[in-house]
Design a protein around this motif. Structure first.
Motif, PDB file in Angstrom:
ATOM      1  N   UNK A  78      13.502  11.724  -2.078  1.00  0.00           N
ATOM      2  CA  UNK A  78      12.365  11.758  -1.140  1.00  0.00           C
ATOM      3  C   UNK A  78      11.026  11.740  -1.887  1.00  0.00           C
ATOM      4  N   UNK A  79      10.663  10.546  -2.361  1.00  0.00           N
ATOM      5  CA  UNK A  79       9.408  10.354  -3.088  1.00  0.00           C
ATOM      6  C   UNK A  79       8.671   9.154  -2.501  1.00  0.00           C
ATOM      7  N   UNK A  80       7.386   9.356  -2.208  1.00  0.00           N
ATOM      8  CA  UNK A  80       6.523   8.323  -1.619  1.00  0.00           C
ATOM      9  C   UNK A  80       5.299   8.149  -2.504  1.00  0.00           C
ATOM     10  N   UNK A  81       4.858   6.902  -2.636  1.00  0.00           N
ATOM     11  CA  UNK A  81       3.587   6.588  -3.278  1.00  0.00           C
ATOM     12  C   UNK A  81       2.755   5.799  -2.267  1.00  0.00           C
ATOM     13  N   UNK A  82       1.513   6.220  -2.071  1.00  0.00           N
ATOM     14  CA  UNK A  82       0.557   5.488  -1.245  1.00  0.00           C
ATOM     15  C   UNK A  82      -0.690   5.214  -2.074  1.00  0.00           C
ATOM     16  N   UNK A  83      -1.244   4.032  -1.890  1.00  0.00           N
ATOM     17  CA  UNK A  83      -2.554   3.708  -2.451  1.00  0.00           C
ATOM     18  C   UNK A  83      -3.275   2.909  -1.376  1.00  0.00           C
TER      19      UNK A  83
ATOM     20  N   UNK B 242      -5.230   7.775  11.836  1.00  0.00           N
ATOM     21  CA  UNK B 242      -5.418   6.332  11.722  1.00  0.00           C
ATOM     22  C   UNK B 242      -4.449   5.701  10.738  1.00  0.00           C
ATOM     23  N   UNK B 243      -4.975   4.819   9.894  1.00  0.00           N
ATOM     24  CA  UNK B 243      -4.159   4.060   8.955  1.00  0.00           C
ATOM     25  C   UNK B 243      -3.340   4.979   8.047  1.00  0.00           C
ATOM     26  N   UNK B 244      -3.938   6.053   7.570  1.00  0.00           N
ATOM     27  CA  UNK B 244      -3.241   7.011   6.710  1.00  0.00           C
ATOM     28  C   UNK B 244      -2.047   7.604   7.451  1.00  0.00           C
ATOM     29  N   UNK B 245      -2.226   7.997   8.691  1.00  0.00           N
ATOM     30  CA  UNK B 245      -1.132   8.578   9.487  1.00  0.00           C
ATOM     31  C   UNK B 245      -0.023   7.553   9.707  1.00  0.00           C
TER      32      UNK B 245
ATOM     33  N   UNK C 120       0.827  -1.216   0.000  1.00  0.00           N
ATOM     34  CA  UNK C 120       0.000   0.000   0.000  1.00  0.00           C
ATOM     35  C   UNK C 120       0.858   1.262   0.000  1.00  0.00           C
ATOM     36  N   UNK C 121       2.177   1.094   0.188  1.00  0.00           N
ATOM     37  CA  UNK C 121       3.085   2.227   0.195  1.00  0.00           C
ATOM     38  C   UNK C 121       4.467   1.804  -0.239  1.00  0.00           C
ATOM     39  N   UNK C 122       5.183   2.739  -0.854  1.00  0.00           N
ATOM     40  CA  UNK C 122       6.554   2.485  -1.306  1.00  0.00           C
ATOM     41  C   UNK C 122       7.276   3.817  -1.420  1.00  0.00           C
TER      42      UNK C 122
ATOM     43  N   UNK D 244      -1.409   8.631  16.532  1.00  0.00           N
ATOM     44  CA  UNK D 244      -2.658   8.397  15.793  1.00  0.00           C
ATOM     45  C   UNK D 244      -2.903   9.462  14.723  1.00  0.00           C
ATOM     46  N   UNK D 245      -2.449  10.691  14.981  1.00  0.00           N
ATOM     47  CA  UNK D 245      -2.669  11.797  14.035  1.00  0.00           C
ATOM     48  C   UNK D 245      -1.354  12.504  13.773  1.00  0.00           C
ATOM     49  N   UNK D 246      -1.221  12.986  12.542  1.00  0.00           N
ATOM     50  CA  UNK D 246      -0.063  13.815  12.195  1.00  0.00           C
ATOM     51  C   UNK D 246      -0.519  14.978  11.327  1.00  0.00           C
ATOM     52  N   UNK D 247       0.290  15.991  11.322  1.00  0.00           N
ATOM     53  CA  UNK D 247       0.156  17.081  10.353  1.00  0.00           C
ATOM     54  C   UNK D 247       1.452  17.046   9.566  1.00  0.00           C
TER      55      UNK D 247
END
Length: 163
Positions: free
Chosen positions: A57-62, A125-128, A45-47, A105-108
């Protein structure tokens, strides 16, 4: 686009800090889409670009098919909640090995899109958890470093036997 070879633990590249993205061009877009194809093939789900040996510094999330893929250049955490959560984590660089990690649990956070525009977001949650996991990797912190020494050594032994 292309599916790229993924560095496998304990490749020293997984402990390497990544350099900021400075050029936002067609090459960056092609890399982002290669990462997406590679992540989907893994599957994950992430790489990060570091997972394929490109130390930028490149991230991909799905996180879901409904939302689709998202690309993050130069992500950095601005704030972390005191409230934490536990979640199972693993890596495309260590398939089949997971354990529970505790994170805020949360980030900005702030990032640039693949066109170079700046954005700030809050994640929960999961996204954080996923964003923290991938930002760690950009800093050369493989997820195992978030475990106790005992748990880390147990998983490394398990990984060694399964290869």
């Amino acid at each position: 686009m292309a599916v790229c070879p993924i560095l496998k633990y304990p490749d020293p590249g997984l402990a390497r800090s990544c350099q900021p993205v400075r050029v936002f061009d067609e090459n960056l877009k092609a890399l982002a889409h290669d990462l997406l194809d590679t992540m989907r093939a893994a599957p994950g789900v992430g790489i990060t670009a570091a997972h394929i040996g490109i130390f930028t510094r490149l991230v991909v999330l799905e996180l879901s098919k409904e939302i689709g893929p998202r690309f993050y250049a130069n992500p950095e955490i601005l704030a972390l909640s005191e409230e934490t959560m536990r979640h199972m984590e693993g890596s495309v660089s260590m398939p089949g090995v997971t354990d529970e990690i505790e994170r805020p649990r949360k980030i900005r956070f702030r990032y640039q899109d693949i066109d170079g525009a700046f954005h700030e977001e809050e994640a929960e949650g999961f996204y954080a958890v996923c964003m923290q996991h991938e930002i760690d990797q950009l800093g050369g912190i493989f997820w195992l470093k978030r475990l106790s020494r005992l748990k880390r050594e147990r998983l490394i032994r398990k990984w060694g036997k399964g290869k």
